[in-house]
Design a protein around this motif. Structure first.
Motif, mmCIF file in Angstrom:
data_model
loop_
_atom_site.group_PDB
_atom_site.id
_atom_site.type_symbol
_atom_site.label_atom_id
_atom_site.label_comp_id
_atom_site.label_asym_id
_atom_site.label_seq_id
_atom_site.Cartn_x
_atom_site.Cartn_y
_atom_site.Cartn_z
ATOM 1 N N ASP A 117 -1.457 -6.336 -10.383
ATOM 2 C CA ASP A 117 -2.719 -5.695 -10.739
ATOM 3 C C ASP A 117 -2.636 -4.178 -10.650
ATOM 4 O O ASP A 117 -3.660 -3.499 -10.619
ATOM 5 C CB ASP A 117 -3.838 -6.204 -9.838
ATOM 6 N N ASP A 118 -1.417 -3.633 -10.593
ATOM 7 C CA ASP A 118 -1.137 -2.201 -10.512
ATOM 8 C C ASP A 118 -1.513 -1.579 -9.175
ATOM 9 O O ASP A 118 -1.503 -0.347 -9.034
ATOM 10 C CB ASP A 118 -1.793 -1.421 -11.654
ATOM 11 N N ARG A 119 -1.848 -2.395 -8.176
ATOM 12 C CA ARG A 119 -1.856 -1.867 -6.828
ATOM 13 C C ARG A 119 -0.431 -1.459 -6.481
ATOM 14 O O ARG A 119 0.537 -1.962 -7.086
ATOM 15 C CB ARG A 119 -2.359 -2.902 -5.824
ATOM 16 N N ILE A 120 -0.275 -0.572 -5.537
ATOM 17 C CA ILE A 120 1.054 -0.157 -5.094
ATOM 18 C C ILE A 120 1.305 -0.758 -3.721
ATOM 19 O O ILE A 120 0.516 -0.565 -2.787
ATOM 20 C CB ILE A 120 1.191 1.369 -5.068
ATOM 21 N N SER A 157 -0.737 -2.422 1.000
ATOM 22 C CA SER A 157 -1.170 -2.521 -0.396
ATOM 23 C C SER A 157 -2.285 -1.506 -0.632
ATOM 24 O O SER A 157 -3.270 -1.477 0.104
ATOM 25 C CB SER A 157 -1.663 -3.936 -0.707
ATOM 26 N N LEU A 158 -2.122 -0.689 -1.684
ATOM 27 C CA LEU A 158 -3.060 0.396 -1.984
ATOM 28 C C LEU A 158 -3.554 0.284 -3.416
ATOM 29 O O LEU A 158 -2.757 0.113 -4.348
ATOM 30 C CB LEU A 158 -2.366 1.749 -1.798
ATOM 31 N N GLN A 159 -4.872 0.394 -3.601
ATOM 32 C CA GLN A 159 -5.448 0.595 -4.915
ATOM 33 C C GLN A 159 -5.709 2.096 -5.051
ATOM 34 O O GLN A 159 -6.651 2.624 -4.477
ATOM 35 C CB GLN A 159 -6.750 -0.195 -5.057
ATOM 36 N N PRO A 160 -4.854 2.817 -5.792
ATOM 37 C CA PRO A 160 -4.972 4.285 -5.813
ATOM 38 C C PRO A 160 -6.309 4.793 -6.335
ATOM 39 O O PRO A 160 -6.760 5.861 -5.920
ATOM 40 C CB PRO A 160 -3.814 4.720 -6.729
ATOM 41 N N THR A 161 -6.956 4.065 -7.239
ATOM 42 C CA THR A 161 -8.170 4.586 -7.860
ATOM 43 C C THR A 161 -9.332 4.693 -6.881
ATOM 44 O O THR A 161 -10.167 5.593 -7.000
ATOM 45 C CB THR A 161 -8.588 3.696 -9.050
ATOM 46 N N ASN A 162 -9.401 3.781 -5.899
ATOM 47 C CA ASN A 162 -10.527 3.835 -4.968
ATOM 48 C C ASN A 162 -10.112 3.918 -3.507
ATOM 49 O O ASN A 162 -10.974 3.960 -2.617
ATOM 50 C CB ASN A 162 -11.454 2.629 -5.171
ATOM 51 N N GLY A 163 -8.807 3.923 -3.235
ATOM 52 C CA GLY A 163 -8.334 4.072 -1.868
ATOM 53 C C GLY A 163 -8.359 2.811 -1.038
ATOM 54 O O GLY A 163 -8.118 2.872 0.175
ATOM 55 N N ASP A 164 -8.659 1.658 -1.643
ATOM 56 C CA ASP A 164 -8.647 0.409 -0.881
ATOM 57 C C ASP A 164 -7.238 0.154 -0.359
ATOM 58 O O ASP A 164 -6.281 0.054 -1.128
ATOM 59 C CB ASP A 164 -9.110 -0.756 -1.763
ATOM 60 N N LEU A 165 -7.115 0.063 0.951
ATOM 61 C CA LEU A 165 -5.814 -0.053 1.606
ATOM 62 C C LEU A 165 -5.875 -1.166 2.637
ATOM 63 O O LEU A 165 -6.834 -1.250 3.407
ATOM 64 C CB LEU A 165 -5.454 1.270 2.301
ATOM 65 N N PHE A 166 -4.867 -2.034 2.650
ATOM 66 C CA PHE A 166 -4.808 -3.030 3.714
ATOM 67 C C PHE A 166 -3.356 -3.371 4.030
ATOM 68 O O PHE A 166 -2.441 -3.131 3.242
ATOM 69 C CB PHE A 166 -5.606 -4.290 3.367
#
Length: 816
Positions: free
Chosen positions: A160-163, A195-204
């Motif tokens: 899903d393009d998370r990093i 795991s990071l969603q760069p667009t909103n900063g969701d990190l876990f």
């Protein structure tokens, strides 16, 4: 000016070799001869300090026609010569599914002058675009919303393009716990996969690894495959001080993980059993003593669920860490001497630098190398680990001679077939095997001086060619790349005069995104939910809100038939339920005792007034305040009772490493878990057995399929404690509505909202409970609040029942 600089960065390679049809991204590093927690080391290689990772390397591309281009310079990063202030280092590029961009790690900055300790730089994530055309100017941008002031490395793209990446950010973000120290040398390590969603900063946190995780990849089946360092054993630094009778390390425990914690003199360890050298602790126990140390391939879903070794493979199938028989007084229990009668006929000691074959799903390439002395370089091996391969039928293949897995003891006894060391293997889509290679076959001894260091390990990217059954080094990918880089260490000025190391090749090619894997609850566990009349979705919502997971085992008396390291003749105490694998002693087990990895242990080197920064995990009895497991009177600490069918079920904290042991009626350990495991909020994780069965258990039976009675028991306990109890009470002839609910006041981060509504659509708070913070409005009266750790709260609505045609109360539990 940028265009003129760009033109000087294109060079034609004189190497006459056809090469792959796709471009190859790779990096250069300034050679660092030291091989302990430095850029080329097996572990602790995430540190960005100049003494661990020099400055002057770059991100390069080799186009299909052999042309080499320095991408970081073309994009305005990096410099030739002096690296003060603006020097960079680059590592581990990963190409996007589209083949048009890549993510990588880069540290930007260096000490400005001698003894500049104030300048601290970290590895951060960057993306590069516009690089596939050799005539274009590449663009490099920093990945937004990543953890700042931490080392973020080894990035890959999720479906899903998370990093997904590794980082040394503390597990829960508390800076005073930084850095996490490994379980071996108590050296800084990464804390796990993130795991990071760069667009909103969701990190876990995907998995909390007490000693480190390395080289993740997302394989063609959708699994996150990575190398994990497993070192679950007691603190060897503490043991060294005890055995030597002096204080070299000065180990001690902090009181807890909070910012208000204080140093203590307590060094007690409760799990696992003592190491072999502590004969004082082992005396009279019948225990042999335990050590554990290996780098092994693991898998996990992108959401962090279902963590396990690849296909649940173990030392019995592949080798790895040698294991002593757990007890000395039971002839049934055997040392793990690999090899016996196994399907796999090749062993490995470690498995590093994972890569998947582009055409054969589940075929992984890696490096078997020693922990020190070769910069994580060694023998190229492959592992058959497709999702359809049972662990008992996984195989290791030697792609370079076995002699290359370690160094020769002297120049006079280098094996004739030793072709040098490799690292970072890559198989391209058109069948070229590429690796960083050095011909040097001895232990790294360094060379030169502090000011002008040198190394015999001259890593260059080479094509490997099959010859006489093994791959051998062939043509070079580059003509050799240089940078007379000079940087402060910061104590000394270091000048690099050597060819740069060439690492981390990756093919620039589009790839299909695999289907995203998700965990599922199996039939026997679904039957338990039905038997307890508990809604699965509601239960998982509760778990997520309270950051908990559920672990289940159907029958802990069953174990894989190959595992003879620990007791395997097991019986549930007080019952006839047992599973036996041989004649002889039978061990009664009654409880599963759970431990959590707390960051408590540190060092003061004999000076208690100056403790070192950072902490090592120490196993502590489970004490997370959110956990509420059924516990009979006088139950052992942190224990859950086993079911009469051998089953086990327990709530556990999510996103923290955990381990456990089976204990007898005296709470003495019988069978111990050898790994740390991490679970996700809402995860329901089932293991059929205490040691998962590949083909058959110790009694030659298949994996159990019973509905776990212990799970039904836990669900009934949970249902009782989460059910809000309504009531109507009279006061001076007037009736009022009231409700009672149970909460755990010590649990952080959750708020219990007592809410009212007249239409069951619009709700408003009349009271709220968040730890010790209690808010009561004029519409609510607290009637009682009693009990610990479970506190029963009764709230009465201030409005009389006659004042409304309808009025509703509920308790809503939230987490920010």
């Amino acid at each position: 000016m940028r265009r003129l600089i760009f033109l000087t960065l294109l060079t034609a390679s004189p190497v006459l070799f056809a090469g792959p049809t796709n471009s190859i991204l790779f990096v250069t590093q300034t050679p660092i001869p030291a091989d302990f927690t430095t850029i080329g080391s097996v572990f602790g290689n995430h540190r960005a300090q100049p003494d661990s990772c020099g400055r002057g390397g770059d991100l390069y591309i080799r186009y299909a026609n052999g042309t080499i281009k320095n991408l970081t310079r073309a994009a305005g990063f990096g410099t030739y010569g002096p690296q003060h202030t603006n020097g960079i280092a680059v590592r581990q590029p990963c190409v996007h599914w589209s083949g048009t961009k890549a993510v990588f790690s880069m540290v930007v900055g260096a000490p400005r002058f001698q003894y500049d300790y104030a300048t601290v730089n970290y590895w951060q994530l960057f993306e590069i675009t516009n690089f596939t055309d050799s005539a274009a100017v590449p663009v490099i941008t920093k990945v937004p919303n990543q953890p700042a002031n931490y080392n973020n490395i080894s990035p890959i793209y999720g479906t899903d393009d998370r990093i997904i990446f590794t980082s040394d950010r503390p597990r829960d973000g508390q800076r005073h716990l930084y850095p996490q120290l490994d379980e071996y040398e108590e050296a800084p390590t990464v804390t796990g996969l993130w795991s990071l969603q760069p667009t909103n900063g969701d990190l876990f946190l995907l998995t909390h690894t007490p000693s480190g995780a390395f080289s993740p990849l997302l394989d063609s089946a959708g699994r996150v495959i990575f190398v994990r360092w497993d070192h679950l054993q007691r603190d060897q630094q503490a043991d060294t001080d005890f055995e030597n009778g002096n204080t070299t390390y000065g180990t001690f425990n902090w009181s807890d993980e909070s910012s208000a914690s204080v140093t203590t003199t307590n060094q007690t360890e409760v799990f696992p059993e003592p190491r072999g050298g502590r004969t004082d602790l082992l005396a009279g126990t019948g225990l042999t003593g335990h050590t554990f140390n290996q780098f092994f391939p693991w898998q996990i879903n992108e959401d962090g669920t279902e963590e396990e070794t690849v296909n649940h493979v173990g030392r019995h199938e592949l080798g790895g860490s040698y294991g002593n028989a757990a007890f000395t007084n039971d002839p049934n229990i055997q040392d793990l001497y690999y090899f016996g009668n196994h399907y796999n006929t090749n062993t490995v000691e470690n498995f590093l630098h994972l890569r998947e074959d582009p055409h054969t799903p589940g075929l992984f390439y890696g490096i078997d190398a020693p922990e020190f002395g070769t910069h994580a370089a060694g023998q190229i091996v492959s592992l058959s680990g497709g999702t359809n391969v049972n662990a008992s039928f996984m195989r290791i293949a030697y792609l370079t001679p076995r002699s290359t897995h370690s160094y020769a003891s002297s120049p006079d006894n280098i094996p004739a077939d030793h072709t040098g060391f490799c690292r970072n293997p890559l198989m391209t889509t058109d069948g070229y095997l590429i690796a960083a290679h050095t011909a040097w076959a001895l232990y790294e001894s360094g060379g030169g001086s502090t000011a002008f260091p040198s190394s015999r390990y001259d890593f260059r990217l080479k094509f490997l060619q099959l010859s006489n059954g093994f791959y051998a080094p062939g043509a070079l990918l580059t003509p050799g790349l240089t940078n007379r880089a000079a940087y402060w260490s910061p104590d000394s000025l270091v000048t690099q005069t050597n060819l740069l190391w060439e690492f981390d090749p990756i093919e620039v090619v589009a790839r299909p995104r695999p289907a995203r894997l998700r965990s599922h609850v199996a039939g026997p566990e679904l039957a338990a939910f039905a038997a307890a009349d508990v809604n699965l979705a509601n239960f998982q919502s509760y778990l997520r809100t309270h950051e908990l997971a559920l672990i289940v085992s159907r029958d802990v008396t069953t174990r894989d038939q190959a595992d003879r390291l620990q007791p395997f003749n097991l019986r549930i105490a007080g019952t006839n339920h047992q599973t036996l694998g041989a004649a002889g002693k039978i061990y009664d087990v009654a409880w599963m005792q759970i431990f959590q990895a707390d960051l408590l242990r540190s060092l003061n080197y004999g000076n208690p007034a100056a403790p070192r920064a950072g902490r090592r995990v120490i196993a502590q009895h489970l004490h997370d305040p959110a956990v509420d497991n059924p516990a009979p009177q006088a139950a052992p600490l942190a224990s859950t009772q086993l079911g009469p069918d051998g089953s086990m079920a327990a709530l556990v904290p999510a996103r923290r490493a955990l381990s456990w042991q089976l204990t007898d009626t005296n709470n003495t350990g019988v069978v111990r878990e050898r790994y740390w495991l991490t679970f996700q909020p809402g995860e329901i994780r089932t293991c059929t057995s205490c040691h998962g069965i590949n083909t058959a258990d110790q009694a030659n039976h298949p994996a159990p399929t019973n509905m776990p009675i212990a799970l039904v028991r836990l669900l009934n306990h949970w249902k009782t404690n989460v059910t809000v109890q309504p009531g109507v009470v009279g006061n001076q002839g007037t009736n009022y509505f009231q409700i009672s609910f149970i909460r755990r006041p010590a649990e952080p981060g959750v708020t219990y909202h007592v809410q009212t509504s007249v239409d069951m659509v619009n709700w408003s708070d009349i009271a709220s409970y968040a730890g010790a913070n209690i808010v009561l409005t004029a519409q609510a009266a607290e009637i009682s609040r009693t009990g610990s750790p479970n506190e029963t709260v009764t709230i009465r609505d201030a409005f009389a029942l006659t004042s409304h045609t309808a009025r509703f109360l509920r308790v809503n539990v939230t987490r920010p």
